[in-house]
Design an enzyme around this catalytic site. Structure first.
Site, PDB file in Angstrom:
ATOM      1  N   ASP A   1      -0.949  -6.334  -0.093  1.00 14.34           N
ATOM      2  CA  ASP A   1      -1.452  -5.449   1.289  1.00 14.34           C
ATOM      3  C   ASP A   1      -3.017  -5.360   1.101  1.00 14.34           C
ATOM      4  O   ASP A   1      -3.596  -4.757   0.066  1.00 14.34           O
ATOM      5  CB  ASP A   1      -0.707  -4.069   1.439  1.00 14.34           C
ATOM      6  CG  ASP A   1       0.717  -3.943   2.172  1.00 14.34           C
ATOM      7  OD1 ASP A   1       0.462  -4.953   2.964  1.00 14.34           O
ATOM      8  OD2 ASP A   1       1.067  -3.201   1.845  1.00 14.34           O
TER       9      ASP A   1
ATOM     10  N   ASP B   1       0.945  -1.260   0.056  1.00 12.63           N
ATOM     11  CA  ASP B   1      -0.078   0.150  -0.146  1.00 12.63           C
ATOM     12  C   ASP B   1       0.967   1.357   0.128  1.00 12.63           C
ATOM     13  O   ASP B   1       0.143   2.232   0.096  1.00 12.63           O
ATOM     14  CB  ASP B   1      -0.973   0.028   1.078  1.00 12.63           C
ATOM     15  CG  ASP B   1      -0.390  -0.050   2.462  1.00 12.63           C
ATOM     16  OD1 ASP B   1       0.830  -0.235   2.837  1.00 12.63           O
ATOM     17  OD2 ASP B   1      -1.322  -0.019   3.599  1.00 12.63           O
ATOM     18  N   SER B   2       2.187   1.009   0.070  1.00  9.27           N
ATOM     19  CA  SER B   2       3.116   2.164  -0.162  1.00  9.27           C
ATOM     20  C   SER B   2       2.835   2.661  -1.897  1.00  9.27           C
ATOM     21  O   SER B   2       3.431   3.810  -1.910  1.00  9.27           O
ATOM     22  CB  SER B   2       4.688   1.605  -0.052  1.00  9.27           C
ATOM     23  OG  SER B   2       4.732   0.523  -0.717  1.00  9.27           O
TER      24      SER B   2
ATOM     25  N   GLU C   1      -1.509  -5.733   8.392  1.00 11.45           N
ATOM     26  CA  GLU C   1      -0.807  -5.004   9.628  1.00 11.45           C
ATOM     27  C   GLU C   1      -1.421  -5.340  10.885  1.00 11.45           C
ATOM     28  O   GLU C   1      -2.608  -5.210  10.986  1.00 11.45           O
ATOM     29  CB  GLU C   1      -0.676  -3.501   9.334  1.00 11.45           C
ATOM     30  CG  GLU C   1       0.068  -3.272   8.217  1.00 11.45           C
ATOM     31  CD  GLU C   1       0.088  -1.481   7.957  1.00 11.45           C
ATOM     32  OE1 GLU C   1      -0.081  -0.953   8.914  1.00 11.45           O
ATOM     33  OE2 GLU C   1       0.811  -1.296   6.948  1.00 11.45           O
TER      34      GLU C   1
ATOM     35  N   LYS D   1      -1.373  -9.546   2.864  1.00 12.18           N
ATOM     36  CA  LYS D   1      -0.688  -9.013   4.146  1.00 12.18           C
ATOM     37  C   LYS D   1      -1.372  -8.287   4.606  1.00 12.18           C
ATOM     38  O   LYS D   1      -2.270  -7.174   4.192  1.00 12.18           O
ATOM     39  CB  LYS D   1       0.519  -8.288   3.476  1.00 12.18           C
ATOM     40  CG  LYS D   1       1.427  -7.746   4.711  1.00 12.18           C
ATOM     41  CD  LYS D   1       2.701  -7.397   4.602  1.00 12.18           C
ATOM     42  CE  LYS D   1       3.039  -6.228   3.721  1.00 12.18           C
ATOM     43  NZ  LYS D   1       2.421  -5.091   4.749  1.00 12.18           N
TER      44      LYS D   1
ATOM     45  N   GLU E   1       8.985  -4.245  10.550  1.00 14.34           N
ATOM     46  CA  GLU E   1       9.601  -3.010  10.129  1.00 14.34           C
ATOM     47  C   GLU E   1      10.103  -2.034  11.110  1.00 14.34           C
ATOM     48  O   GLU E   1       9.332  -2.055  11.986  1.00 14.34           O
ATOM     49  CB  GLU E   1       8.304  -2.223   9.419  1.00 14.34           C
ATOM     50  CG  GLU E   1       8.554  -0.779   8.589  1.00 14.34           C
ATOM     51  CD  GLU E   1       7.672  -0.477   7.577  1.00 14.34           C
ATOM     52  OE1 GLU E   1       6.706  -1.143   7.443  1.00 14.34           O
ATOM     53  OE2 GLU E   1       7.862   0.568   7.404  1.00 14.34           O
TER      54      GLU E   1
HETATM   55  O1  KIV Z   1       3.475  -0.983   1.764  1.00 14.13           O
HETATM   56  C1  KIV Z   1       4.702  -1.380   1.690  1.00 14.13           C
HETATM   57  O2  KIV Z   1       5.591  -1.041   0.864  1.00 14.13           O
HETATM   58  C2  KIV Z   1       5.160  -2.213   2.883  1.00 14.13           C
HETATM   59  C3  KIV Z   1       6.596  -2.747   3.055  1.00 14.13           C
HETATM   60  C4  KIV Z   1       7.254  -1.460   3.407  1.00 14.13           C
HETATM   61  C5  KIV Z   1       6.841  -3.803   3.805  1.00 14.13           C
HETATM   62  O3  KIV Z   1       4.220  -2.683   3.544  1.00 14.13           O
END
Ligand code: KIV
Length: 268
Positions: A87, A48-49, A119, A117, A186
């Protein structure tokens, strides 16, 4: 792990057992995913980056499930070998475990992803269990969890005090017990990440968590120098693509202006 035709969650387990470090990068589009997969990365995280590096938002909170599915579709189309993990974005799983399951099923069905994924620690265990019951592999994410940035109030290193470090270890065990196939750690102290990695059977994938993790992940835009304003200690710039692209574009602009492009060989 060389020789593996298709990386699976089982490969992750085997790599941990063999002490073979797992290389993960983020990807959000077809062209980059094709290059990264071809270069031998073990897994691509559709992070989600994308909210930051693709859409230009300050945080990861605005990105939607629809956006994540679109990015995941682009990446899945490109990949021949890597495991594709997606994510679940902010708001797509925190409500209740049924919502988490529905979001995960959409990611798997509409994008053809291989895993999701999430969190969080103990608080998301019921959601993880429900997703796993549907046969969907789940990766955990502990330490600095960017979807909680407004609760943390800062991007500084997490779990430096013993109480938070203790909770983080409990969370890691809870995620392993719930059935996660791996956990991203992280921005936590390297010593703590080492202790957790040694005590879990599933692999840890570190970002700003030292080199004792079972694998590493970086945001591709950071690693390739596409994001030159971002200089945290944990990022290694393998190339400065901002410089290379700028130089190439300056050349193109100059060639167009001087009418040296296109040449007769480049014309019909
Ligand atoms: O969204 C992302 O890129 C991440 C990584 C930084 C692990 O969750």
């Amino acid at each position: 792990m060389e020789g593996v035709r298709r990386v699976t969650t089982q490969t992750f387990r085997q790599m941990k057992a063999a002490g073979s470090p797992i290389a993960v990068l983020t990807a959000y589009d077809y062209t980059m995913a094709r290059i990264l997969d071809g270069a031998g990365v073990d897994a691509l995280l559709v992070g989600d980056s994308a909210s930051n590096v693709v859409a230009g938002h300050e945080t990861t909170l605005p990105i939607t499930l629809e956006h994540m599915i679109y990015h995941a579709q682009c990446v899945v189309r490109a990949v021949k070998r890597a495991l594709v993990i997606v994510d679940l974005p902010f708001g797509a799983y925190q409500g209740n475990s049924k919502e988490a399951l529905i979001s995960s099923i959409r990611v798997m069905k509409e994008a053809g992803a291989h895993a999701v994924k999430i969190e969080g620690g103990v608080a998301v265990v019921s959601a993880i269990e429900r997703i796993l019951e549907a046969g969907i592999p789940v990766m955990g994410h502990l330490g600095l969890t960017p979807q909680s940035i407004y609760r943390f109030g800062t991007y500084k290193v997490r779990a430096q005090d013993p109480v938070e470090a203790d909770q983080l270890q409990k969370d890691a065990f809870a995620l392993e017990k719930a059935g996660c196939f791996a956990i991203v750690l992280e921005k936590i102290p390297a010593k703590l990440a080492e202790k957790i990695s040694a005590s879990l059977r599933i692999p840890t994938i570190g970002i700003g968590a030292g080199n004792a993790c079972d694998g590493q992940v970086l945001v591709t835009h950071d690693a390739l120098g596409l994001n030159n304003d971002f200089h945290p200690r944990f990022v290694r710039h393998y190339v400065n693509l901002t410089e290379s692209i700028s130089e190439a574009v300056r050349g193109y602009v100059a060639d167009v202006r001087s009418r040296s492009f296109p040449s007769s060989e480049e014309s019909y």
